[in-house]
Scaffold this motif. Structure first.
Motif, mmCIF file in Angstrom:
data_model
loop_
_atom_site.group_PDB
_atom_site.id
_atom_site.type_symbol
_atom_site.label_atom_id
_atom_site.label_comp_id
_atom_site.label_asym_id
_atom_site.label_seq_id
_atom_site.Cartn_x
_atom_site.Cartn_y
_atom_site.Cartn_z
ATOM 1 N N UNK A 12 -3.879 5.197 2.668
ATOM 2 C CA UNK A 12 -5.124 5.897 2.356
ATOM 3 C C UNK A 12 -5.346 5.978 0.851
ATOM 4 N N UNK A 13 -4.283 6.264 0.099
ATOM 5 C CA UNK A 13 -4.399 6.330 -1.361
ATOM 6 C C UNK A 13 -4.692 4.955 -1.946
ATOM 7 N N UNK A 14 -4.044 3.918 -1.419
ATOM 8 C CA UNK A 14 -4.298 2.556 -1.885
ATOM 9 C C UNK A 14 -5.760 2.167 -1.610
ATOM 10 N N UNK A 15 -6.266 2.551 -0.445
ATOM 11 C CA UNK A 15 -7.670 2.273 -0.121
ATOM 12 C C UNK A 15 -8.582 2.948 -1.132
ATOM 13 N N UNK A 16 -8.252 4.178 -1.498
ATOM 14 C CA UNK A 16 -9.064 4.896 -2.486
ATOM 15 C C UNK A 16 -8.993 4.203 -3.843
ATOM 16 N N UNK A 17 -7.808 3.763 -4.246
ATOM 17 C CA UNK A 17 -7.662 3.038 -5.516
ATOM 18 C C UNK A 17 -8.493 1.761 -5.517
ATOM 19 N N UNK A 18 -8.578 1.116 -4.359
ATOM 20 C CA UNK A 18 -9.316 -0.147 -4.228
ATOM 21 C C UNK A 18 -10.797 0.054 -3.930
ATOM 22 N N UNK A 44 4.026 2.127 2.933
ATOM 23 C CA UNK A 44 3.561 2.450 1.591
ATOM 24 C C UNK A 44 3.169 1.184 0.842
ATOM 25 N N UNK A 45 2.274 1.352 -0.123
ATOM 26 C CA UNK A 45 1.777 0.224 -0.907
ATOM 27 C C UNK A 45 2.235 0.406 -2.357
ATOM 28 N N UNK A 46 3.164 -0.441 -2.831
ATOM 29 C CA UNK A 46 3.547 -0.381 -4.240
ATOM 30 C C UNK A 46 2.352 -0.728 -5.123
#
Length: 65
Positions: A12-18, A44-46
């Motif tokens: 979810x955080x990676x999606x927000x960053x992208x 998790x997404x590094x």
């Protein structure tokens, strides 16, 4: 002292960053375009995989031009 940047992000955080939706992020993971790691049961997404995905999108945009 500065707080170090987080190296692992939830999907979810990676999606927000992208700037994409949660479903899009999971679709891209399923397709193998956005890589992840497993820590226990969590996916998790590094941060370097986020950067890698952005570079993939840039290459695709250049090829389409």
């Amino acid at each position: 002292m500065a707080v170090p940047e987080r190296r692992l992000h939830s999907v979810e955080e990676a999606a927000e960053l992208l700037n994409v939706g949660r479903s899009t992020a999971f679709d891209e993971i399923r397709l193998g375009r956005l890589r992840t790691v497993r820590v226990g049961r969590r996916r998790l997404v590094p941060i370097e995989y986020v950067d890698e995905y952005v570079e993939l999108l840039k290459r695709e945009a250049q090829a389409a031009a």
